[in-house]
Design a protein around this motif. Structure first.
Motif, PDB file in Angstrom:
ATOM      1  N   LEU A 111       0.530  -2.084  11.990  1.00 45.07           N
ATOM      2  CA  LEU A 111       1.212  -0.894  12.288  1.00 45.07           C
ATOM      3  C   LEU A 111       1.302  -0.081  10.939  1.00 45.07           C
ATOM      4  CD1 LEU A 111       4.302  -2.083  14.491  1.00 45.07           C
ATOM      5  CD2 LEU A 111       1.979  -0.728  15.227  1.00 45.07           C
ATOM      6  N   LEU A 112       1.646  -0.830   9.799  1.00 40.13           N
ATOM      7  CA  LEU A 112       1.780  -0.317   8.479  1.00 40.13           C
ATOM      8  C   LEU A 112       0.408   0.219   7.889  1.00 40.13           C
ATOM      9  CD1 LEU A 112       4.328  -3.060   6.938  1.00 40.13           C
ATOM     10  CD2 LEU A 112       4.895  -0.299   7.859  1.00 40.13           C
ATOM     11  N   THR A 113      -0.508  -0.407   8.174  1.00 45.32           N
ATOM     12  CA  THR A 113      -1.690  -0.032   7.331  1.00 45.32           C
ATOM     13  C   THR A 113      -2.284   1.226   7.779  1.00 45.32           C
ATOM     14  OG1 THR A 113      -2.366  -2.393   7.268  1.00 45.32           O
ATOM     15  CG2 THR A 113      -4.198  -0.601   6.884  1.00 45.32           C
ATOM     16  N   PRO A 114      -2.349   1.635   9.000  1.00 40.43           N
ATOM     17  CA  PRO A 114      -2.786   3.040   9.431  1.00 40.43           C
ATOM     18  C   PRO A 114      -1.899   4.073   9.056  1.00 40.43           C
ATOM     19  CG  PRO A 114      -3.012   1.660  11.371  1.00 40.43           C
ATOM     20  CD  PRO A 114      -2.233   0.852  10.276  1.00 40.43           C
ATOM     21  N   MET A 115      -0.446   3.511   8.888  1.00 36.96           N
ATOM     22  CA  MET A 115       0.529   4.620   8.466  1.00 36.96           C
ATOM     23  C   MET A 115       0.559   4.929   7.058  1.00 36.96           C
ATOM     24  SD  MET A 115       3.955   3.313  10.601  1.00 36.96           S
ATOM     25  CE  MET A 115       5.033   4.601   9.893  1.00 36.96           C
ATOM     26  N   ALA A 116      -0.114   3.998   6.313  1.00 39.40           N
ATOM     27  CA  ALA A 116      -0.392   4.123   4.921  1.00 39.40           C
ATOM     28  C   ALA A 116      -1.582   5.338   4.460  1.00 39.40           C
ATOM     29  CB  ALA A 116      -0.888   2.708   4.026  1.00 39.40           C
ATOM     30  N   GLU A 118      -7.390  14.419 -12.249  1.00 38.01           N
ATOM     31  CA  GLU A 118      -6.494  14.313 -10.917  1.00 38.01           C
ATOM     32  C   GLU A 118      -7.329  14.083  -9.577  1.00 38.01           C
ATOM     33  OE1 GLU A 118      -5.816  16.228 -13.225  1.00 38.01           O
ATOM     34  OE2 GLU A 118      -4.272  15.323 -14.244  1.00 38.01           O
ATOM     35  N   ALA A 119      -8.553  15.142  -9.528  1.00 37.16           N
ATOM     36  CA  ALA A 119      -9.291  14.772  -8.541  1.00 37.16           C
ATOM     37  C   ALA A 119     -10.119  13.676  -8.392  1.00 37.16           C
ATOM     38  CB  ALA A 119     -10.433  15.936  -8.329  1.00 37.16           C
ATOM     39  N   ALA A 120     -10.638  13.135  -9.694  1.00 37.37           N
ATOM     40  CA  ALA A 120     -11.185  11.656  -9.542  1.00 37.37           C
ATOM     41  C   ALA A 120     -10.162  10.590  -9.180  1.00 37.37           C
ATOM     42  CB  ALA A 120     -11.508  11.435 -10.901  1.00 37.37           C
ATOM     43  N   GLY A 121      -8.779  10.610  -9.656  1.00 33.97           N
ATOM     44  CA  GLY A 121      -8.011   9.846  -9.215  1.00 33.97           C
ATOM     45  C   GLY A 121      -7.869   9.876  -7.842  1.00 33.97           C
ATOM     46  N   ALA A 122      -7.701  11.028  -7.325  1.00 36.23           N
ATOM     47  CA  ALA A 122      -7.643  11.034  -5.720  1.00 36.23           C
ATOM     48  C   ALA A 122      -8.608  10.053  -5.180  1.00 36.23           C
ATOM     49  CB  ALA A 122      -7.330  12.297  -5.364  1.00 36.23           C
ATOM     50  N   LEU A 123      -9.804  10.371  -5.475  1.00 36.44           N
ATOM     51  CA  LEU A 123     -11.036   9.659  -4.923  1.00 36.44           C
ATOM     52  C   LEU A 123     -10.903   8.356  -5.124  1.00 36.44           C
ATOM     53  CD1 LEU A 123     -13.900  12.223  -5.851  1.00 36.44           C
ATOM     54  CD2 LEU A 123     -12.802  11.872  -3.600  1.00 36.44           C
ATOM     55  N   VAL A 124     -10.615   7.881  -6.297  1.00 35.10           N
ATOM     56  CA  VAL A 124     -10.579   6.213  -6.554  1.00 35.10           C
ATOM     57  C   VAL A 124      -9.151   5.828  -5.570  1.00 35.10           C
ATOM     58  CG1 VAL A 124      -9.621   4.565  -8.374  1.00 35.10           C
ATOM     59  CG2 VAL A 124     -11.228   6.626  -8.945  1.00 35.10           C
ATOM     60  N   MET A 125      -8.118   6.415  -5.426  1.00 36.43           N
ATOM     61  CA  MET A 125      -7.200   6.175  -4.362  1.00 36.43           C
ATOM     62  C   MET A 125      -7.491   5.808  -3.081  1.00 36.43           C
ATOM     63  SD  MET A 125      -4.092   5.073  -5.860  1.00 36.43           S
ATOM     64  CE  MET A 125      -3.141   5.511  -4.212  1.00 36.43           C
ATOM     65  N   LEU A 164       0.813  -1.149  -0.046  1.00 32.52           N
ATOM     66  CA  LEU A 164      -0.150   0.082   0.128  1.00 32.52           C
ATOM     67  C   LEU A 164       0.959   1.262  -0.074  1.00 32.52           C
ATOM     68  CD1 LEU A 164      -2.768  -0.984   2.521  1.00 32.52           C
ATOM     69  CD2 LEU A 164      -2.654  -1.104   0.050  1.00 32.52           C
ATOM     70  N   HIS A 165       1.886   1.241   0.793  1.00 33.47           N
ATOM     71  CA  HIS A 165       2.789   2.403   0.656  1.00 33.47           C
ATOM     72  C   HIS A 165       3.510   2.490  -0.618  1.00 33.47           C
ATOM     73  CE1 HIS A 165       2.908   3.170   5.250  1.00 33.47           C
ATOM     74  NE2 HIS A 165       2.513   1.921   5.338  1.00 33.47           N
ATOM     75  N   THR A 166       3.809   1.417  -1.106  1.00 28.21           N
ATOM     76  CA  THR A 166       4.496   1.495  -2.583  1.00 28.21           C
ATOM     77  C   THR A 166       3.491   2.086  -3.397  1.00 28.21           C
ATOM     78  OG1 THR A 166       5.764  -0.539  -1.749  1.00 28.21           O
ATOM     79  CG2 THR A 166       5.663   0.005  -4.414  1.00 28.21           C
ATOM     80  N   LEU A 167       2.324   1.725  -3.365  1.00 25.12           N
ATOM     81  CA  LEU A 167       1.114   2.351  -4.438  1.00 25.12           C
ATOM     82  C   LEU A 167       1.265   3.628  -4.094  1.00 25.12           C
ATOM     83  CD1 LEU A 167      -1.232   1.690  -6.200  1.00 25.12           C
ATOM     84  CD2 LEU A 167      -2.446   1.234  -4.349  1.00 25.12           C
ATOM     85  N   ILE A 168       1.103   4.172  -2.945  1.00 18.39           N
ATOM     86  CA  ILE A 168       1.013   5.607  -2.880  1.00 18.39           C
ATOM     87  C   ILE A 168       2.398   6.144  -3.181  1.00 18.39           C
ATOM     88  CG2 ILE A 168       0.812   7.265  -1.026  1.00 18.39           C
ATOM     89  CD1 ILE A 168      -0.407   5.617   0.867  1.00 18.39           C
ATOM     90  N   GLY A 218      -8.934   2.567   1.230  1.00 16.76           N
ATOM     91  CA  GLY A 218      -9.629   2.417   2.557  1.00 16.76           C
ATOM     92  C   GLY A 218     -10.078   1.003   2.502  1.00 16.76           C
ATOM     93  N   PHE A 219     -10.587   0.439   1.288  1.00 21.78           N
ATOM     94  CA  PHE A 219     -11.052  -0.934   0.941  1.00 21.78           C
ATOM     95  C   PHE A 219      -9.983  -1.941   1.341  1.00 21.78           C
ATOM     96  CE2 PHE A 219     -11.328  -4.858  -1.511  1.00 21.78           C
ATOM     97  CZ  PHE A 219     -12.622  -5.445  -0.735  1.00 21.78           C
ATOM     98  N   ALA A 220      -8.655  -1.594   0.860  1.00 21.35           N
ATOM     99  CA  ALA A 220      -7.692  -2.532   1.150  1.00 21.35           C
ATOM    100  C   ALA A 220      -7.073  -2.614   2.621  1.00 21.35           C
ATOM    101  CB  ALA A 220      -6.464  -2.277   0.142  1.00 21.35           C
ATOM    102  N   GLY A 221      -7.256  -1.311   3.073  1.00 23.64           N
ATOM    103  CA  GLY A 221      -6.570  -1.086   4.456  1.00 23.64           C
ATOM    104  C   GLY A 221      -7.811  -1.795   5.423  1.00 23.64           C
ATOM    105  N   VAL A 222      -8.902  -1.622   5.534  1.00 20.70           N
ATOM    106  CA  VAL A 222      -9.857  -2.197   6.287  1.00 20.70           C
ATOM    107  C   VAL A 222      -9.761  -3.709   6.481  1.00 20.70           C
ATOM    108  CG1 VAL A 222     -12.256  -2.630   6.657  1.00 20.70           C
ATOM    109  CG2 VAL A 222     -11.422  -0.336   6.257  1.00 20.70           C
ATOM    110  N   SER A 223      -9.567  -4.279   5.094  1.00 18.36           N
ATOM    111  CA  SER A 223      -9.246  -5.787   4.703  1.00 18.36           C
ATOM    112  C   SER A 223      -8.437  -6.348   5.651  1.00 18.36           C
ATOM    113  CB  SER A 223      -9.593  -6.192   3.494  1.00 18.36           C
ATOM    114  OG  SER A 223     -10.707  -5.651   2.693  1.00 18.36           O
ATOM    115  N   LEU A 224      -7.150  -5.499   5.327  1.00 13.67           N
ATOM    116  CA  LEU A 224      -5.771  -6.098   6.063  1.00 13.67           C
ATOM    117  C   LEU A 224      -5.892  -6.008   7.579  1.00 13.67           C
ATOM    118  CD1 LEU A 224      -3.016  -4.646   3.820  1.00 13.67           C
ATOM    119  CD2 LEU A 224      -3.490  -7.144   4.230  1.00 13.67           C
ATOM    120  N   LEU A 225      -6.486  -4.845   7.973  1.00 12.90           N
ATOM    121  CA  LEU A 225      -6.755  -4.736   9.684  1.00 12.90           C
ATOM    122  C   LEU A 225      -7.578  -5.698  10.258  1.00 12.90           C
ATOM    123  CD1 LEU A 225      -7.073  -0.720   9.851  1.00 12.90           C
ATOM    124  CD2 LEU A 225      -5.045  -2.254  10.656  1.00 12.90           C
TER     125      LEU A 225
END
Length: 320
Positions: A193-198, A80-87, A46-50, A92-99
């Motif tokens: 630890l890593l997911t909230p930091m993402a 770019e605004a739409a890209g930010a919303l998609v990201m 997730l950090h690499t994706l960011i 959010g979905f990936a982070g919640v799943s990992l947590l």
């Protein structure tokens, strides 16, 4: 030192190389994470994706034809605004799943139940991830060094973001070594630890490059016109556009109408205009077009004509 177009081209090429390295690192982390069921590697991805998203924003800023200097900090429009919303939605979905998965594993471990730490890391996987990550880190340090002499603000922001995440990648590599040695409980713990930091890293990217996503007017045109018209020689100021963020970086575009007597020193007048705006609003880049006033300069004094019904005497006898 980078100069003019060379700076822009160099920044663009380095950003492209950074993007390709980021995609390679992302593919390795996701592939290894799925193959070895490592939540830690998936959280690190997730950090690499960011990082890749930050690089895409920087490439867009440097390569846009509307950014003649490659260092402006406002954005391009809705894409770019739409890209930010998609990201944000994907993170959010990936982070919640990992947590959720990490919390389930840690809860089972604390309750004394059968632990389901399914991660299986062997030395070849760790060597591969370490080699790819270290190469990317080395290149990010090189970009940070080159950014010192670059005029591209987008390139500097991206290099700074990568270097700030370098320590996190080193911590993940140390954690992977511990997991390979049998401390499998480190895998869900690091994921927690890593997911909230993402989320924090994504917000940092948006906060640093948020003006690249919007097109707000930074300063009211009337306020700029008031400052500019105080410069000697300026008779009128029109077509005023301003973008960016006050105090960080501004781009101002305007048309100056100069008194004919000042056309020979138009460059000096433009420098005075830019200096006056900079003194008031901080860092600024300007693009100024100059044209000569079409109206004749007013006389030093306006003679008062006689009233229409009062004849102007042309002989002394007319007064008698």
């Amino acid at each position: 030192m980078f100069q003019g177009g060379d700076s822009r081209q160099t920044s663009y090429r380095l950003l492209l190389i950074t993007l390709w390295l980021t995609l390679i690192v992302l593919a390795v982390e996701v592939g290894a994470g799925l193959a070895r069921q490592s939540l830690c590697l998936m959280a690190e991805s997730l950090h690499t994706l960011i990082d890749g998203y930050s690089t895409v924003l920087s490439i867009a800023a440097v390569s846009s034809r509307q950014r003649v200097m490659g260092r402006e900090v406002w954005g391009h429009g809705r894409a770019e605004a739409a890209g930010a919303l998609v990201m944000a939605a994907f993170l959010g979905f990936a982070g919640v799943s990992l947590l959720t998965l990490a919390l389930q594993q840690m809860e089972r471990a604390t309750q004394g139940k059968a632990v389901t730490f399914l991660v299986q890391l062997d030395p070849p996987i760790i060597y591969l991830v370490a080699a790819i990550v270290l190469v990317a880190m080395g290149f990010s340090l090189f970009c940070k060094f080159r950014a010192r002499s670059s005029s591209s603000l987008a390139f500097k922001l991206n290099a700074s973001h990568y270097v700030q995440d370098a320590w996190l990648s080193l911590a993940v590599l140390v954690g992977l070594v511990g997991i390979a040695r049998g401390y499998t409980w480190l895998d869900p713990l690091l994921a927690l630890l890593l997911t909230p930091m993402a989320a924090r890293g994504f917000w940092r990217v948006l906060n640093a490059q948020l003006p690249m996503l919007l097109r707000p007017t930074a300063i009211a045109p009337e306020a700029i016109a008031q400052i500019v018209q105080q410069v000697e020689g300026v008779t009128r100021c029109t077509r005023i556009l301003s973008r960016g963020m006050v105090g960080r970086q501004l781009w101002i575009e305007l048309d100056l109408v100069l008194h004919p007597d000042y056309m020979s020193v138009a460059d000096q007048v433009g420098e005075q205009v830019e200096g006056a705006i900079r003194d008031r609003y901080g860092p600024v880049r300007t693009q100024i077009w100059v044209e000569e006033s079409r109206f004749a300069p007013p006389p030093a004094f306006d003679p008062v004509p006689p009233p229409p019904d009062f004849p102007t005497p042309d002989r002394e006898s007319d007064w008698l």
